[in-house]
Enzyme design. Sequence first.
Site, mmCIF file in Angstrom:
data_model
loop_
_atom_site.group_PDB
_atom_site.id
_atom_site.type_symbol
_atom_site.label_atom_id
_atom_site.label_comp_id
_atom_site.label_asym_id
_atom_site.label_seq_id
_atom_site.Cartn_x
_atom_site.Cartn_y
_atom_site.Cartn_z
ATOM 1 N N TYR A 1 -19.340 12.519 -12.057
ATOM 2 C CA TYR A 1 -18.845 13.675 -12.726
ATOM 3 C C TYR A 1 -17.795 14.054 -13.433
ATOM 4 C CZ TYR A 1 -22.685 15.159 -9.674
ATOM 5 O OH TYR A 1 -24.145 15.247 -9.294
ATOM 6 N N ARG B 1 0.680 -1.360 0.080
ATOM 7 C CA ARG B 1 -0.300 0.287 -0.152
ATOM 8 C C ARG B 1 1.085 1.108 -0.312
ATOM 9 N NH1 ARG B 1 -5.386 -1.118 4.275
ATOM 10 N NH2 ARG B 1 -5.750 -2.656 3.730
ATOM 11 N N HIS C 1 -8.229 -4.126 -7.394
ATOM 12 C CA HIS C 1 -7.635 -3.897 -6.031
ATOM 13 C C HIS C 1 -9.123 -3.925 -5.472
ATOM 14 C CE1 HIS C 1 -5.592 -1.275 -3.825
ATOM 15 N NE2 HIS C 1 -6.200 0.035 -3.249
#
Length: 796
Positions: free
Chosen positions: A136, A39, A92
Amino acid sequence: MSDQTTLDLSQQAAGDALDLGQYAQRAYLEYALSVVKGRALPDVSDGLKPVQRRILYAMERMGLSYSGPNGNTAAKPVKSARVVGDVLGRFHPHGDQSAYDALVRMAQDFNQRYPLVDGQGNFGSRDGDGAAAMRYTEARLSKITGLLLDEIDMGTVDFVPNYDGSTQEPKQLPARLPFSLLNGASGIAVGLATEIPSHNLPEVAAACVALIKKPQLPEEELLALIPGPDYPGGGQIISSSSDIADAYRTGRGSLKVRARWKIEELARGQWQLVVTELPPGVSAQKVLEEIEDITNPKVKTGKKALSQEQTQLKASMLAVLDCVRDESSKDAPVRIVFEPKTGKIPQSELITALLAHTSLESSSSINLTSIGLDGRPVQKSLRQMLEEWIAFRFQTVTRRSRHRLEKVLDRIHILEGRQAVLLNIDKVIAIIRASDEPKQALIDAFNLSERQAEDILEIRLRQLARLEAIKIEQELKELRSEQGKLEDILGSEATMRRLICKEIEADAKTFGDARRTLIHEEKKVVAEVKVVDEPTTVIISEKGWVRTRQGHGVDAATLSFKAGDSLYGTFECRTVDQLLAFGSNGRVYSVPVSALPGGRGDGQPVTTLIELEAGTQLLYYFAGSESTQLLLSGSGAYGFTASVGDMVSRQKAGKAFVTLGEGETLCAPSVVHGVPMNARAEYVEGGEQGAGLLNPASHVICASVGGRILTFEIAELKAMPKGGRGLMLISLEDKDQLAGAAAYTRSIRLDGVGRGGKARTETLEIRSLNNARGNRGRKGKAADLGFKPQAVTRVE
């Protein structure tokens, strides 16, 4: 849950004892390694964390590369939600917001020097505004991402199964440039952290080429090619070249970065200061908030009124600044306008005030920790990062060349088979029509391999034309030429070096740009409150209450204190001097004399002016000029000299200065040269600014609690501007301790306790002191004092 954990639990169920400590240790270690490698930390090969690598790979597989799915038309961006969904579903299995945040960061040009994602829509701002929701915004890969993905299907990297084994994902991307330095990285793992700044692409490329051509490249030449970081927002690095070199050499450091500005001249002699570039991590909004906190301060928690420091800072800022406004826009990403109080104010005064009290001048950390080619997270130097990436690039080009050579040889093999049968096409047709096993018949008739026979059986009729033989001959010629080049690359290290250097230089020419961050050494701005230099007397009580009186010559008999308190000492000094407080933990706390309370009251506790650690007590005090030399020692009989200026710190928490061993205590400091404490010493009149100065001490006396005395020349001591433990002053017998050490010229005073707890004092003149003369570190001479010494004070 891992197989080992399952085994442990099954053992527990079977009645076997399970050591909880060992289990917790192993489980935490597995978790820590997962965070470090899975990570938080980037890989030195491609400079990416796993989530970033998966996003880029998923977008490439979705046909969102800059050149489009068919390699010649620009890909149309898609909703970010589609990208996030594909990343989560295939590679993921974590939160969608974390994946979207990583996508957003790769699209922000103020966070990444070379953005890897071309985002359309609201992807946030430098001022901390968040990006619009993923439904968006739209995204596709930027052009420079080709340096990471163009060679992905050329056998260059290993692929591993994804989390559910349904597909494959790359372990690294075949980066053609070291993106670990180009875009940098920031992350916090378990017990590890990284803070790699971004760098300029042409500079990094030039350094790689230089190291490939000359592996033993001197450090100075390497740092000349990469003089320092190149931040996305520009700014100016003001740290010295030696500080930058140390940070690159060790892999850890801190650089001072300053904003850049210009002066705009206005009508009637007026002007305004316009900031156009900010240090990394600083926004215009943050600067405006800092100005607001200074000019309109709030009372701190637990306090009843503004502190003297807040009031002084507010007055000094309002004296030079009239207003500030943020005029940043699309055309000017950063434009902060500062208007001075009047046009007659020197420009340097406004600039100094802003740099000293806001983030326009701040620090930028360097921590070059990354996962190396061996899979281990290590803090690396700049050279090590470049060398490891170069090794990775050599490995990548080798695998790419070998993969291509295999394909070339396979194609040559196929074309040679076609060439053999095209000359006997009628015979081939007859064999195929007449034979029950045409494949084996072709192999026997023309001495073909199975691969060639299979290809001939699948060949189309149109490829049997006469012109096809000419095309085959031309293609064979080209392929054999390519075969020779590939074999030369794989067989010659020099050829491979030249190829890699040529590719790096070509990529640098295509994607390189000018440096944005200026590197020019400057002194760090320190806020200086103008203080009138005049004589003053600092008065300190035994319980640590401090106050000042104007002028010198204060009569100690006229001073009053709170009930149960008494005089510790008075110090005749100047308002520009410093008060030092020595803690039992070896830390030294400093307060400017000008910041001490005045008047005829009881004053203020020193502890309210500093930040004292829990369990620490203030033992001794001294006030004087920064040039005053003091002798510092501990009960373990080690000591050194240092100036008051060496012990001054801007931090209220003070400075760790005297190193004490276990069970040791700090002894009273002694003046080597400077103004003494009037309540406890006589002094010679005269000196700088009319203050009484002790003559420079020539010798040191050490007295132990056991009654041994040693004197030696002060030249045997060591000056330690950064503090420490020092040198051994006197050799102590078992269970004996140093009562004190003092510098002197002619005489000293010993204070102690005699029989019945009665206080005793003894003054020793030069004759008596000479009898105890010896070399530093000796046992000294037993003194017939009749009491145990507790303190040593210089008289003259």
